[in-house]
Design a protein around this motif. Structure first.
Motif, PDB file in Angstrom:
ATOM      1  N   PRO A 231       0.643  -1.557   0.329  1.00 50.98           N
ATOM      2  CA  PRO A 231      -0.021   0.214   0.118  1.00 50.98           C
ATOM      3  C   PRO A 231       0.938   1.168   0.062  1.00 50.98           C
ATOM      4  CG  PRO A 231      -0.432  -1.239   2.226  1.00 50.98           C
ATOM      5  CD  PRO A 231       0.590  -1.675   1.106  1.00 50.98           C
ATOM      6  N   THR A 232       0.170   2.477  -0.244  1.00 57.97           N
ATOM      7  CA  THR A 232       1.325   3.666  -0.498  1.00 57.97           C
ATOM      8  C   THR A 232       0.172   4.135   0.634  1.00 57.97           C
ATOM      9  OG1 THR A 232      -0.932   4.589  -0.941  1.00 57.97           O
ATOM     10  CG2 THR A 232      -0.031   3.789  -2.991  1.00 57.97           C
ATOM     11  N   THR A 233       2.146   4.828   1.077  1.00 57.27           N
ATOM     12  CA  THR A 233       1.564   6.240   2.590  1.00 57.27           C
ATOM     13  C   THR A 233       0.494   6.588   2.485  1.00 57.27           C
ATOM     14  OG1 THR A 233       2.960   8.026   1.399  1.00 57.27           O
ATOM     15  CG2 THR A 233       4.552   6.194   2.519  1.00 57.27           C
ATOM     16  N   ALA A 234      -0.230   7.280   0.925  1.00 59.64           N
ATOM     17  CA  ALA A 234      -1.446   8.077   0.709  1.00 59.64           C
ATOM     18  C   ALA A 234      -2.750   7.305   1.685  1.00 59.64           C
ATOM     19  CB  ALA A 234      -2.151   8.188  -0.172  1.00 59.64           C
ATOM     20  N   GLU A 235      -2.739   5.953   1.256  1.00 64.71           N
ATOM     21  CA  GLU A 235      -3.789   4.858   1.509  1.00 64.71           C
ATOM     22  C   GLU A 235      -3.584   4.489   3.072  1.00 64.71           C
ATOM     23  OE1 GLU A 235      -4.107   1.320  -1.666  1.00 64.71           O
ATOM     24  OE2 GLU A 235      -1.859   2.009  -1.069  1.00 64.71           O
ATOM     25  N   ALA A 236      -2.264   4.424   3.508  1.00 62.38           N
ATOM     26  CA  ALA A 236      -2.514   4.387   5.338  1.00 62.38           C
ATOM     27  C   ALA A 236      -3.026   5.649   6.464  1.00 62.38           C
ATOM     28  CB  ALA A 236      -0.472   3.634   5.401  1.00 62.38           C
ATOM     29  N   GLY A 237      -3.112   6.856   4.801  1.00 63.39           N
ATOM     30  CA  GLY A 237      -3.433   7.787   5.759  1.00 63.39           C
ATOM     31  C   GLY A 237      -3.546   8.941   5.784  1.00 63.39           C
ATOM     32  N   TYR A 238      -1.545   8.568   5.537  1.00 66.11           N
ATOM     33  CA  TYR A 238      -0.759   9.516   5.695  1.00 66.11           C
ATOM     34  C   TYR A 238      -0.181  10.844   3.988  1.00 66.11           C
ATOM     35  CZ  TYR A 238      -0.356   8.130  10.398  1.00 66.11           C
ATOM     36  OH  TYR A 238      -0.459   7.273  11.307  1.00 66.11           O
ATOM     37  N   PRO A 239      -1.192  10.958   3.308  1.00 68.06           N
ATOM     38  CA  PRO A 239      -1.117  11.454   1.733  1.00 68.06           C
ATOM     39  C   PRO A 239       0.132  12.895   2.292  1.00 68.06           C
ATOM     40  CG  PRO A 239      -2.761  12.562   3.147  1.00 68.06           C
ATOM     41  CD  PRO A 239      -2.569  11.684   4.123  1.00 68.06           C
ATOM     42  N   ASN A 240       1.094  12.798   2.952  1.00 65.58           N
ATOM     43  CA  ASN A 240       0.931  14.174   2.651  1.00 65.58           C
ATOM     44  C   ASN A 240       2.961  13.146   2.567  1.00 65.58           C
ATOM     45  OD1 ASN A 240      -0.018  16.513   3.053  1.00 65.58           O
ATOM     46  ND2 ASN A 240      -0.312  16.529   4.757  1.00 65.58           N
ATOM     47  N   ILE A 241       3.200  12.519   3.420  1.00 68.71           N
ATOM     48  CA  ILE A 241       4.357  11.442   3.241  1.00 68.71           C
ATOM     49  C   ILE A 241       4.597  10.971   1.899  1.00 68.71           C
ATOM     50  CG2 ILE A 241       5.550   9.715   4.565  1.00 68.71           C
ATOM     51  CD1 ILE A 241       3.622  10.352   6.547  1.00 68.71           C
TER      52      ILE A 241
END
Length: 319
Positions: A231-241
Motif C-alpha cells: 500500500p501507499t502512504t496515502a492509503e495508510a492515511g498519510y498523503p503528505n508523506i
C-alpha cells in the motif's frame, strides 16, 4: 567616453553570447558527493556517457565524497560559472541547507538547478517480529510502548527526513539511531537490532520477498506496478508523506542562461533515450523531466519543505 563604454559593453555581451553558443568547447566534469559505486555515482555515469554523445565533448565523473555530500556542494559553489563543472546532487543538497549548522553553502543562492534527473521510491520496512502491518499500526504500537522502537538511517538522508515527517504526522514515538548509510541500517533491521527503517524500494525488495523484511508502505502517489501488494502512504492515511529520494543536476550560480538551457535540453534528450532509461531504472531511478525553470521552483519547494520538517521536529543541527 559614453560611446566607448557602450561599445565595450556591446563587445563584452557579444563575447558572452558567442561563448555560450559555442559551448561546450572542452570536456565537462560532473562532480558527485559520494564514492564510486553508490546510487548518485551510478546515475552520474549514465548521464556522463550519454551527454558525451549529445554534446560532442567528453563528460567526466569526479567523486568528491564526504560530510554528507557537502564537500561536493561546497566545491560546486566555488566553481567557475561556465558550465564546465556541474554536479549530480541527491536530496541532501536541499536537506543540509537547514540540517547543518554551517553546510558551507546556501542551496537557494549558490546554485542554479539545471534539471531534475530521477526519482527513487522509498518504503517503510520493519523486522518481521514487529507487531504492526501498516503505518497506522506502527504509530499505535510506538505510542503504546514509548521509547522501545528504533529506526536507523544516515543523517540527512531523505529516508531520515521521511521518517521524521511520519513521526510529526502520526505522533509516533520512534527513536532515531544514526548510521553511516542505508546498507548497515538495513542489515540491523534484518538482524533485529533495530525495528524499522525507510529504505529504497529496489534495495529492500529482495529481503521483502524472502520474508526478512516486512513492507508497510511505499511513498508513491499510487501503488507500484512492480509491487502491487504494497500500500501507499496515502492509503495508510498519510498523503503528505509522498516524498522519495531524487537526483538532480546543479550548476554554480551565475552560469549563463544559454548554457543552462543547452544542458537542460541535452539532459532531457538523455532522459528520453530508451537505453539510458533502462539503465536508470536498473539503478532504481525513474526519469523526472522538466525545464530548468520548472525544476528550480520544485527544488526551492524541497528546500522549504525539509526546512519546515527539521525545524518542527526540533532536530539537532549537525556541526
Amino acid at each position: 567616453m559614453r560611446k566607448m563604454i557602450l561599445t565595450a559593453a556591446a563587445i563584452l555581451l557579444a563575447g558572452i553570447t558567442v561563448a555560450s553558443a559555442e559551448y561546450p568547447e572542452r570536456p565537462i566534469t560532473i562532480t558527485v558527493g559520494a564514492s564510486a559505486g553508490g546510487g548518485a555515482d551510478i546515475q552520474a555515469r549514465i548521464l556522463a556517457e550519454r551527454l558525451t554523445e549529445k554534446l560532442g565533448q567528453q563528460v567526466l565523473v569526479e567523486n568528491q565524497p564526504g560530510a554528507g555530500s557537502n564537500i561536493a556542494s561546497q566545491n560546486l559553489a566555488k566553481a567557475a560559472p561556465d558550465g564546465y563543472t556541474i554536479n549530480v546532487a541527491g536530496a541532501a543538497i536541499a536537506i543540509n541547507h537547514t540540517l547543518y549548522a554551517d553546510p558551507g553553502f546556501d542551496s537557494l543562492k549558490d546554485f542554479i538547478p539545471v534539471a531534475g534527473w530521477g526519482t527513487t521510491p522509498l518504503i517503510f520496512v520493519a523486522h518481521p517480529s514487529v507487531e504492526a502491518n501498516t503505518l497506522q499500526e506502527l504509530a499505535d504500537l510506538s505510542k503504546a510502548n514509548p521509547g522501545t522502537l528504533n529506526y536507523g538511517n544516515g543523517i540527512g538522508f531523505p529516508n531520515h527526513m521521511v521518517m521524521e515527517l511520519f513521526k510529526l504526522e502520526s505522533g509516533a514515538d520512534i527513536q532515531f539511531v544514526p548510521y553511516p548509510g542505508m546498507a548497515p541500517a538495513r542489515t540491523d533491521v534484518i538482524g533485529g537490532q533495530i525495528e524499522v527503517t525507510v529504505d529504497s524500494i529496489d534495495s529492500a525488495a529482495p529481503f521483502i520477498e524472502t520474508g526478512q523484511l516486512k513492507a508497510l508502505a511505499v511513498t508513491t502517489p499510487e501503488r507500484l506496478e512492480k509491487y502491487p501488494d504494497i500500500p501507499t502512504t496515502a492509503e495508510a492515511g498519510y498523503p503528505n508523506i509522498n516524498k522519495g529520494a531524487w537526483y538532480a543536476i546543479m550548476a554554480p550560480a551565475g552560469t549563463p542562461k544559454e548554457i543552462v538551457d543547452k544542458l537542460a535540453s541535452a539532459i532531457a534528450d538523455v532522459q528520453r533515450d530508451p537505453v539510458a532509461v533502462e539503465k536508470m531504472q536498473a539503478g532504481g531511478s525513474t526519469p523526472m523531466i522538466s525545464s530548468s525553470e520548472e525544476f528550480a521552483k520544485w527544488f526551492a519547494d524541497q528546500v522549504n519543505t525539509w526546512a519546515n520538517v527539521i525545524n518542527e521536529a526540533k532536530l539537532e543541527k549537525v556541526q
